[in-house]
Structure formats: C-alpha cells, structure tokens
Design an enzyme around this catalytic site. Structure first.
Site, PDB file in Angstrom:
ATOM      1  N   GLU A  89       0.804  -1.213   0.000  1.00 34.34           N
ATOM      2  CA  GLU A  89       0.000   0.000   0.000  1.00 34.34           C
ATOM      3  C   GLU A  89       0.836   1.261   0.000  1.00 34.34           C
ATOM      4  OE1 GLU A  89      -2.995  -0.132   3.189  1.00 34.34           O
ATOM      5  OE2 GLU A  89      -2.359  -2.211   3.306  1.00 34.34           O
ATOM      6  N   CYS A 102       3.546   8.174   1.355  1.00 30.91           N
ATOM      7  CA  CYS A 102       3.933   7.180   2.356  1.00 30.91           C
ATOM      8  C   CYS A 102       4.189   5.873   1.629  1.00 30.91           C
ATOM      9  CB  CYS A 102       2.788   7.031   3.361  1.00 30.91           C
ATOM     10  SG  CYS A 102       3.052   5.710   4.537  1.00 30.91           S
ATOM     11  N   CYS A 109       5.027  -7.436   7.505  1.00 29.35           N
ATOM     12  CA  CYS A 109       6.047  -7.012   8.468  1.00 29.35           C
ATOM     13  C   CYS A 109       6.164  -8.090   9.531  1.00 29.35           C
ATOM     14  CB  CYS A 109       5.607  -5.700   9.121  1.00 29.35           C
ATOM     15  SG  CYS A 109       6.825  -5.018  10.278  1.00 29.35           S
ATOM     16  N   CYS A 113       4.006  -5.639  16.130  1.00 31.54           N
ATOM     17  CA  CYS A 113       3.408  -4.623  17.005  1.00 31.54           C
ATOM     18  C   CYS A 113       1.913  -4.907  17.148  1.00 31.54           C
ATOM     19  CB  CYS A 113       3.628  -3.214  16.446  1.00 31.54           C
ATOM     20  SG  CYS A 113       5.368  -2.776  16.322  1.00 31.54           S
ATOM     21  N   CYS A 116      -0.788  -2.867  15.045  1.00 29.69           N
ATOM     22  CA  CYS A 116      -0.532  -2.591  13.627  1.00 29.69           C
ATOM     23  C   CYS A 116      -1.089  -3.680  12.730  1.00 29.69           C
ATOM     24  CB  CYS A 116       0.971  -2.452  13.398  1.00 29.69           C
ATOM     25  SG  CYS A 116       1.378  -2.045  11.695  1.00 29.69           S
ATOM     26  N   GLY A 159       5.919  -2.604   6.634  1.00 20.06           N
ATOM     27  CA  GLY A 159       7.308  -3.026   6.723  1.00 20.06           C
ATOM     28  C   GLY A 159       8.120  -2.230   7.713  1.00 20.06           C
ATOM     29  N   SER A 191      10.912   5.805   9.274  1.00 17.22           N
ATOM     30  CA  SER A 191      10.304   5.465  10.558  1.00 17.22           C
ATOM     31  C   SER A 191      10.709   4.060  10.973  1.00 17.22           C
ATOM     32  CB  SER A 191       8.779   5.551  10.424  1.00 17.22           C
ATOM     33  OG  SER A 191       8.161   5.324  11.668  1.00 17.22           O
ATOM     34  N   SER A 214       9.193   4.925  16.494  1.00 12.20           N
ATOM     35  CA  SER A 214       7.900   4.543  17.073  1.00 12.20           C
ATOM     36  C   SER A 214       8.127   4.120  18.510  1.00 12.20           C
ATOM     37  CB  SER A 214       7.294   3.397  16.257  1.00 12.20           C
ATOM     38  OG  SER A 214       7.108   3.827  14.926  1.00 12.20           O
ATOM     39  N   LEU A 215       7.803   5.014  19.412  1.00 14.16           N
ATOM     40  CA  LEU A 215       8.088   4.769  20.828  1.00 14.16           C
ATOM     41  C   LEU A 215       6.859   4.154  21.499  1.00 14.16           C
ATOM     42  CD1 LEU A 215      10.439   5.174  22.780  1.00 14.16           C
ATOM     43  CD2 LEU A 215       9.484   7.420  23.356  1.00 14.16           C
ATOM     44  N   HIS A 216       5.754   4.870  21.455  1.00  8.95           N
ATOM     45  CA  HIS A 216       4.448   4.372  21.906  1.00  8.95           C
ATOM     46  C   HIS A 216       4.344   4.004  23.380  1.00  8.95           C
ATOM     47  CE1 HIS A 216       3.283   4.558  17.789  1.00  8.95           C
ATOM     48  NE2 HIS A 216       3.952   3.493  17.395  1.00  8.95           N
ATOM     49  N   CYS A 333      -2.039   1.837   8.234  1.00  6.84           N
ATOM     50  CA  CYS A 333      -1.100   0.819   7.758  1.00  6.84           C
ATOM     51  C   CYS A 333      -1.717  -0.555   7.586  1.00  6.84           C
ATOM     52  CB  CYS A 333       0.035   0.642   8.758  1.00  6.84           C
ATOM     53  SG  CYS A 333       0.596   2.160   9.449  1.00  6.84           S
TER      54      CYS A 333
END
Ligand code: SAH
Length: 346
Positions: A89, A102, A109, A113, A116, A159, A191, A214-216, A333
């Site tokens: 995508e 993007c 992937c 996560c 995601c 990914g 990222s 990407s901390l989150h 995503c």
C-alpha cells in the site's frame, strides 16, 4: 530478468556496456526509467535496443492496481501490484507544502506490534530498492494530471525499513540522485520501531533524513506489551541510538506515540514520557490510534489527547497531534491490503 530501476548510473552503464551499448545510451535509459517510462516509451532508443531490453530486463517493477480517494481531504490510497503478484500500500497526502507519499518497504512485516495491521500475517518478503522507487514513480504519474509531483516521502507504509536495511539505504540514495528523481534527503522521513544496531549503523551513512522512532510507551514494561521489539532493546538503548543520530546528522528526532485507551494514555504516562525526553532535541507526534478490530485496542477521546499534549507542553516537550488523513479509505497501515486480500479470497 534484471531489474534496472535499482541500479546506480555507473552500475547501469556497466550492465549496458556489457551488452555493447554506448555510455550515452545508459544515460538515456537511466533518465527514462526514473521518469517512470517503460522501455516501449523510451522513443529516443532504437527499436531494436528497446526490444532487446524488454526481453532481458524489467523496466517498471511496480504498478498501480487500485486507487481510492478520500471524500474528506483528497488523500489517495494506492494499492500497488508487484511483479510476483504481491501487493503493498501507499498513501498520498496533500499538504500546503506539497504532496507527501507514504511508501512500503516490505510486503507485510514481522515486527508484530500489537496495534498494527501490517504485521497480522507476518512478513512475506522485502521490497527491492527498484520497487520502492517504483512506488514514487507511480504516484508521480497519478499527480501528473494536475501538474503535481511527489515532494516528500515517509517510509511509514508496511514493513520495518531497518529490517530491509540495504535495499532501503540504496533506495534513499537512488531517489535523491540529482540526475534521477532528485527528492532531497531532508524531504524524507524514515520510521523505525527501534532496531538499535541498524539505527547506529544508519547514523554513519551520511544520509540527513528525518528519523522517526515509534516509541508508543514511556517505559519498557508498557512497551513490551505493545511491541515485541522492546524485548530485544530497551528504551534507553533506543534513546542512546537517537542521540548518536542527532550528533552525527544534526537532525532532531521525531517520536511517534499512539494513544491507546487504558494502556499508555494517562497523565502519569505523559509525565514519564516528558522526563524521558527532557533535554533532547526532539518532537513528539501524538497519534490517535486507528482502531484495529482484530486486536481489542481502542483509541482515546479528543479530551484525553488534548490533556496528554498539555502535559508535554507544560514540561517543554515539543509535541503535536498528527493529523488523521484518509480516515474513510482505510488510511491506516496495512488495512487496505488486508481488505483487498480478503475480498480477493472470497
Ligand atoms: N515499521 C516502521 C514504519 C511503519 S509503521 C515503524 O514501526 O515505525 C508507521 C507508523 O504507524 C508507526 O509509528 C506505527 O507504530 C504506526 N501505527 C501502526 N499501526 C497503527 C495504528 N493502528 N494506529 C496508529 N498508528 C499506527
């Protein structure tokens, strides 16, 4: 079949001179490919050469299968079809400063996560640098009608870019070449979920892109609940790698932080995040979670987003809320590909 789009000019020259072609032909082929042309459309080349190339080489490895346009904000979501039938995508957003694309770096992937959609079915394969470049060229073609072009790129599609390190770095060098698409590295964001060794290696590449991390989560305990990669690297290790990147490139780090109800979105989490990032040249992108129905994680209310941002502001941490775009077209995503694959399977 050799994929020519992933070759640097000197490599293309070597390849074509091996076929008895002159240097100026290599230049013509390079320019044609990077304008998104197929061999057939490279009318400056003799017909015989075009035919020979088409027999042995791939010109455009990425094609557009489907485009959806948001009624809300004009955001376009593309489904690309790769030569082996796989799909990835892309999202094309229009900002006041230009079009941002993007792009995806892998089919699926493997980072796992929890929030995601890209990772639900694992990683099928890496994309090549030529395929990534192909995503940009396809988007250029879409924009051509109204005289537009891709101005900015974010590697935030499906990914993990640093899980496909060599091809991603090759792509960054190729897409920024002056004689090619010439997109400035300062207009590109990469990222990562925080693969520390690759972050350290990347700091030494001399590529001044923006690094998004990407901390989150404000601590390892919560991060481990959300992101399996947190079992490999602690937040401290991730932040040390960020500092190294900053030192080497002078580019401030962007931290991505999706607010998830009951998990990481409370006042105490904002305070902990602020103390973690104190003194660091950085910016926090607070993201309202896109609901992923397959996982029971939910976003938070508008008020909670504002409260979270207020705490960061009080603590002098630069932070904004990331704009949601293309909400009506499976903008998040992996969502469109999943839906497409499900429809195809029916
Ligand atoms: N693998 C890379 C890049 C792809 S994801 C990375 O992890 O950074 C791009 C961004 O979207 C990441 O910050 C990711 O954490 C975030 N993201 C993924 N799923 C999301 C969701 N459901 N809601 C909000 N953000 C999400």
């Amino acid at each position: 079949m050799t994929e020519l789009l992933g070759l640097f000019p000197e490599e293309l020259n070597t390849f074509l001179s091996g076929q008895g072609e002159k240097t100026f032909r290599a230049r013509q082929v390079f320019e044609g490919l990077h304008k998104g042309l197929c061999f057939d459309e490279m009318t400056a080349l003799p017909k015989e050469m075009r035919r020979k190339l088409a027999d042995q080489c791939v010109d455009q490895p990425t094609a557009i299968e489907q485009v959806r346009q948001s009624q809300l904000d004009g955001t376009r979501k593309m489904l690309y079809r790769l030569r082996d039938g796989n799909c990835v995508e892309g999202v094309l957003m229009k900002y006041s400063y230009g079009h941002t694309l993007c792009i995806s770096t892998q089919v699926g992937c493997k980072m796992g996560c929890r929030f995601c959609a890209s990772t639900l079915e694992g990683c099928v394969r890496n994309l090549t640098s030529g395929e990534m470049l192909g995503e940009v060229l396809c988007a250029d073609r879409l924009l051509e009608a109204d005289g537009g072009k891709v101005h900015n790129i974010v590697l935030m599609g499906s990914g993990e870019p640093f899980d496909n390190y060599d091809q991603v770095v090759r792509f960054l060098r190729l897409v920024s070449l002056e004689q090619g698409r010439c997109i400035g590295l300062r207009h590109i964001s990469v990222s990562t979920c925080g693969l520390v060794p690759e972050m350290i290696r990347f700091a030494g590449e001399g590529l001044p892109v923006t690094l998004s991390v990407s901390l989150h989560a404000p601590n390892d305990e919560i991060r481990k609940q959300l992101m399996p990669v947190a079992n490999r690297y602690s937040i401290r290790q991730v932040l040390d790698a960020c500092r190294l990147y900053l030192e080497k490139t002078g580019r401030r780090i962007i931290f991505e932080y999706a607010l998830i109800r009951g998990v990481n979105a409370g006042r105490e989490h904002a305070l902990q995040l602020a103390s973690l990032l104190r003194g660091m040249q950085c910016h926090v992108n607070v993201i309202p979670l896109n609901d992923v129905p397959e996982r029971n994680l939910e976003g938070v209310s508008e008020q909670q987003i504002r409260d979270f941002l207020d705490v960061l502001e009080q603590k002098h941490i630069s932070a904004t809320r990331r704009r949601e775009m293309g909400d009506d077209i499976e903008g998040a995503c992996g969502q469109l590909r999943k839906k497409y694959l499900a429809e195809e399977a029916r």
